[in-house]
Scaffold this motif. Structure first.
Motif, PDB file in Angstrom:
ATOM      1  N   LEU A 117      30.195  44.781  28.159  1.00  0.00           N
ATOM      2  CA  LEU A 117      31.499  45.259  28.620  1.00  0.00           C
ATOM      3  C   LEU A 117      32.601  44.508  27.899  1.00  0.00           C
ATOM      4  O   LEU A 117      32.661  43.279  27.959  1.00  0.00           O
ATOM      5  CB  LEU A 117      31.649  45.049  30.123  1.00  0.00           C
ATOM      6  N   ASP A 118      33.486  45.245  27.215  1.00  0.00           N
ATOM      7  CA  ASP A 118      34.661  44.607  26.621  1.00  0.00           C
ATOM      8  C   ASP A 118      35.747  44.519  27.694  1.00  0.00           C
ATOM      9  O   ASP A 118      35.551  44.972  28.828  1.00  0.00           O
ATOM     10  CB  ASP A 118      35.131  45.348  25.368  1.00  0.00           C
ATOM     11  N   PHE A 119      36.891  43.949  27.345  1.00  0.00           N
ATOM     12  CA  PHE A 119      37.925  43.784  28.356  1.00  0.00           C
ATOM     13  C   PHE A 119      38.373  45.116  28.938  1.00  0.00           C
ATOM     14  O   PHE A 119      38.516  45.258  30.149  1.00  0.00           O
ATOM     15  CB  PHE A 119      39.143  43.023  27.821  1.00  0.00           C
ATOM     16  N   GLY A 120      38.602  46.111  28.106  1.00  0.00           N
ATOM     17  CA  GLY A 120      39.077  47.408  28.592  1.00  0.00           C
ATOM     18  C   GLY A 120      38.123  48.033  29.590  1.00  0.00           C
ATOM     19  O   GLY A 120      38.553  48.575  30.621  1.00  0.00           O
ATOM     20  N   GLU A 121      36.833  47.978  29.295  1.00  0.00           N
ATOM     21  CA  GLU A 121      35.834  48.536  30.213  1.00  0.00           C
ATOM     22  C   GLU A 121      35.799  47.742  31.511  1.00  0.00           C
ATOM     23  O   GLU A 121      35.697  48.316  32.600  1.00  0.00           O
ATOM     24  CB  GLU A 121      34.451  48.520  29.559  1.00  0.00           C
ATOM     25  N   THR A 122      35.894  46.429  31.400  1.00  0.00           N
ATOM     26  CA  THR A 122      35.863  45.574  32.587  1.00  0.00           C
ATOM     27  C   THR A 122      37.084  45.807  33.460  1.00  0.00           C
ATOM     28  O   THR A 122      36.973  45.945  34.683  1.00  0.00           O
ATOM     29  CB  THR A 122      35.774  44.090  32.175  1.00  0.00           C
ATOM     30  N   TYR A 123      38.249  45.879  32.837  1.00  0.00           N
ATOM     31  CA  TYR A 123      39.483  46.099  33.590  1.00  0.00           C
ATOM     32  C   TYR A 123      39.465  47.461  34.276  1.00  0.00           C
ATOM     33  O   TYR A 123      39.818  47.583  35.452  1.00  0.00           O
ATOM     34  CB  TYR A 123      40.692  45.957  32.671  1.00  0.00           C
ATOM     35  N   ALA A 124      39.018  48.492  33.563  1.00  0.00           N
ATOM     36  CA  ALA A 124      38.945  49.832  34.152  1.00  0.00           C
ATOM     37  C   ALA A 124      38.008  49.838  35.365  1.00  0.00           C
ATOM     38  O   ALA A 124      38.306  50.469  36.383  1.00  0.00           O
ATOM     39  CB  ALA A 124      38.477  50.843  33.105  1.00  0.00           C
ATOM     40  N   ALA A 125      36.874  49.130  35.261  1.00  0.00           N
ATOM     41  CA  ALA A 125      35.935  49.054  36.379  1.00  0.00           C
ATOM     42  C   ALA A 125      36.563  48.316  37.559  1.00  0.00           C
ATOM     43  O   ALA A 125      36.389  48.725  38.716  1.00  0.00           O
ATOM     44  CB  ALA A 125      34.647  48.373  35.946  1.00  0.00           C
ATOM     45  N   CYS A 126      37.284  47.240  37.278  1.00  0.00           N
ATOM     46  CA  CYS A 126      37.901  46.455  38.362  1.00  0.00           C
ATOM     47  C   CYS A 126      38.943  47.257  39.118  1.00  0.00           C
ATOM     48  O   CYS A 126      38.933  47.278  40.350  1.00  0.00           O
ATOM     49  CB  CYS A 126      38.536  45.182  37.803  1.00  0.00           C
ATOM     50  N   VAL A 127      39.848  47.918  38.406  1.00  0.00           N
ATOM     51  CA  VAL A 127      40.924  48.632  39.101  1.00  0.00           C
ATOM     52  C   VAL A 127      40.427  49.903  39.780  1.00  0.00           C
ATOM     53  O   VAL A 127      41.147  50.496  40.577  1.00  0.00           O
ATOM     54  CB  VAL A 127      42.131  48.921  38.186  1.00  0.00           C
ATOM     55  N   ALA A 128      39.188  50.311  39.509  1.00  0.00           N
ATOM     56  CA  ALA A 128      38.594  51.445  40.214  1.00  0.00           C
ATOM     57  C   ALA A 128      38.098  51.046  41.603  1.00  0.00           C
ATOM     58  O   ALA A 128      37.861  51.907  42.445  1.00  0.00           O
ATOM     59  CB  ALA A 128      37.435  52.030  39.399  1.00  0.00           C
ATOM     60  N   VAL A 129      37.983  49.742  41.849  1.00  0.00           N
ATOM     61  CA  VAL A 129      37.564  49.234  43.158  1.00  0.00           C
ATOM     62  C   VAL A 129      38.798  49.199  44.059  1.00  0.00           C
ATOM     63  O   VAL A 129      39.811  48.608  43.684  1.00  0.00           O
ATOM     64  CB  VAL A 129      36.947  47.817  43.028  1.00  0.00           C
ATOM     65  N   PRO A 130      38.743  49.842  45.226  1.00  0.00           N
ATOM     66  CA  PRO A 130      39.930  49.927  46.075  1.00  0.00           C
ATOM     67  C   PRO A 130      40.651  48.600  46.306  1.00  0.00           C
ATOM     68  O   PRO A 130      41.873  48.539  46.242  1.00  0.00           O
ATOM     69  CB  PRO A 130      39.389  50.509  47.388  1.00  0.00           C
ATOM     70  N   GLY A 131      39.943  47.527  46.536  1.00  0.00           N
ATOM     71  CA  GLY A 131      40.589  46.242  46.807  1.00  0.00           C
ATOM     72  C   GLY A 131      41.170  45.569  45.573  1.00  0.00           C
ATOM     73  O   GLY A 131      41.888  44.578  45.681  1.00  0.00           O
ATOM     74  N   LEU A 132      40.894  46.106  44.395  1.00  0.00           N
ATOM     75  CA  LEU A 132      41.377  45.493  43.152  1.00  0.00           C
ATOM     76  C   LEU A 132      42.320  46.397  42.373  1.00  0.00           C
ATOM     77  O   LEU A 132      42.721  46.056  41.258  1.00  0.00           O
ATOM     78  CB  LEU A 132      40.188  45.126  42.247  1.00  0.00           C
ATOM     79  N   LYS A 133      42.695  47.537  42.932  1.00  0.00           N
ATOM     80  CA  LYS A 133      43.492  48.493  42.163  1.00  0.00           C
ATOM     81  C   LYS A 133      44.845  47.940  41.728  1.00  0.00           C
ATOM     82  O   LYS A 133      45.434  48.439  40.789  1.00  0.00           O
ATOM     83  CB  LYS A 133      43.644  49.826  42.886  1.00  0.00           C
ATOM     84  N   HIS A 134      45.334  46.894  42.378  1.00  0.00           N
ATOM     85  CA  HIS A 134      46.629  46.311  42.007  1.00  0.00           C
ATOM     86  C   HIS A 134      46.478  45.061  41.134  1.00  0.00           C
ATOM     87  O   HIS A 134      47.463  44.359  40.889  1.00  0.00           O
ATOM     88  CB  HIS A 134      47.449  45.991  43.254  1.00  0.00           C
ATOM     89  N   LEU A 135      45.270  44.783  40.659  1.00  0.00           N
ATOM     90  CA  LEU A 135      45.028  43.635  39.789  1.00  0.00           C
ATOM     91  C   LEU A 135      45.822  43.807  38.496  1.00  0.00           C
ATOM     92  O   LEU A 135      45.706  44.824  37.817  1.00  0.00           O
ATOM     93  CB  LEU A 135      43.531  43.535  39.471  1.00  0.00           C
ATOM     94  N   SER A 136      46.628  42.822  38.167  1.00  0.00           N
ATOM     95  CA  SER A 136      47.424  42.927  36.941  1.00  0.00           C
ATOM     96  C   SER A 136      46.541  42.700  35.723  1.00  0.00           C
ATOM     97  O   SER A 136      45.529  41.995  35.782  1.00  0.00           O
ATOM     98  CB  SER A 136      48.561  41.900  36.943  1.00  0.00           C
ATOM     99  N   GLU A 137      46.936  43.304  34.616  1.00  0.00           N
ATOM    100  CA  GLU A 137      46.179  43.128  33.384  1.00  0.00           C
ATOM    101  C   GLU A 137      46.172  41.661  32.959  1.00  0.00           C
ATOM    102  O   GLU A 137      45.150  41.148  32.500  1.00  0.00           O
ATOM    103  CB  GLU A 137      46.749  44.001  32.273  1.00  0.00           C
ATOM    104  N   ALA A 138      47.286  40.978  33.137  1.00  0.00           N
ATOM    105  CA  ALA A 138      47.364  39.563  32.753  1.00  0.00           C
ATOM    106  C   ALA A 138      46.375  38.721  33.565  1.00  0.00           C
ATOM    107  O   ALA A 138      45.654  37.884  33.005  1.00  0.00           O
ATOM    108  CB  ALA A 138      48.783  39.043  32.940  1.00  0.00           C
TER     109      ALA A 138
END
Length: 87
Positions: A49-70
């Motif tokens: 998983l590269d960063f883009g794939e990891t970030y997309a997976a994280c923000v798809a989780v309801p409790g993490l949808k507001h996780l900032s990219e930074a």
């Protein structure tokens, strides 16, 4: 039993019901779901998983949808121990 609940009710609701009655996933159930989640997140099929794939997976989780990219990048760097840019 948890696989029956998640199969009948969906992952989130099934997990909630299972937790409410004190049921836990077996190692086999957990491994199966973790592998399926990884394969779903691995959009390019590279086996990592590269960063883009990891970030997309994280923000798809309801409790993490507001996780900032930074913030996600900070966390990603901690897990990317070899600095390769993938997990």
């Amino acid at each position: 039993m948890t696989s029956f609940l998640t199969g009948a009710l969906g992952d989130y609701l099934g997990d909630a019901v299972a937790a409410a009655v004190g049921l836990e996933h077996t190692d086999a159930e957990f491994s199966k779901r973790a592998e399926a989640a990884f394969k779903h997140a691995d959009a390019d099929g590279s086996g990592a998983l590269d960063f883009g794939e990891t970030y997309a997976a994280c923000v798809a989780v309801p409790g993490l949808k507001h996780l900032s990219e930074a913030r996600a990048r900070e966390i990603f760097r901690r897990f990317d121990e070899d600095g390769s840019g993938s997990l």
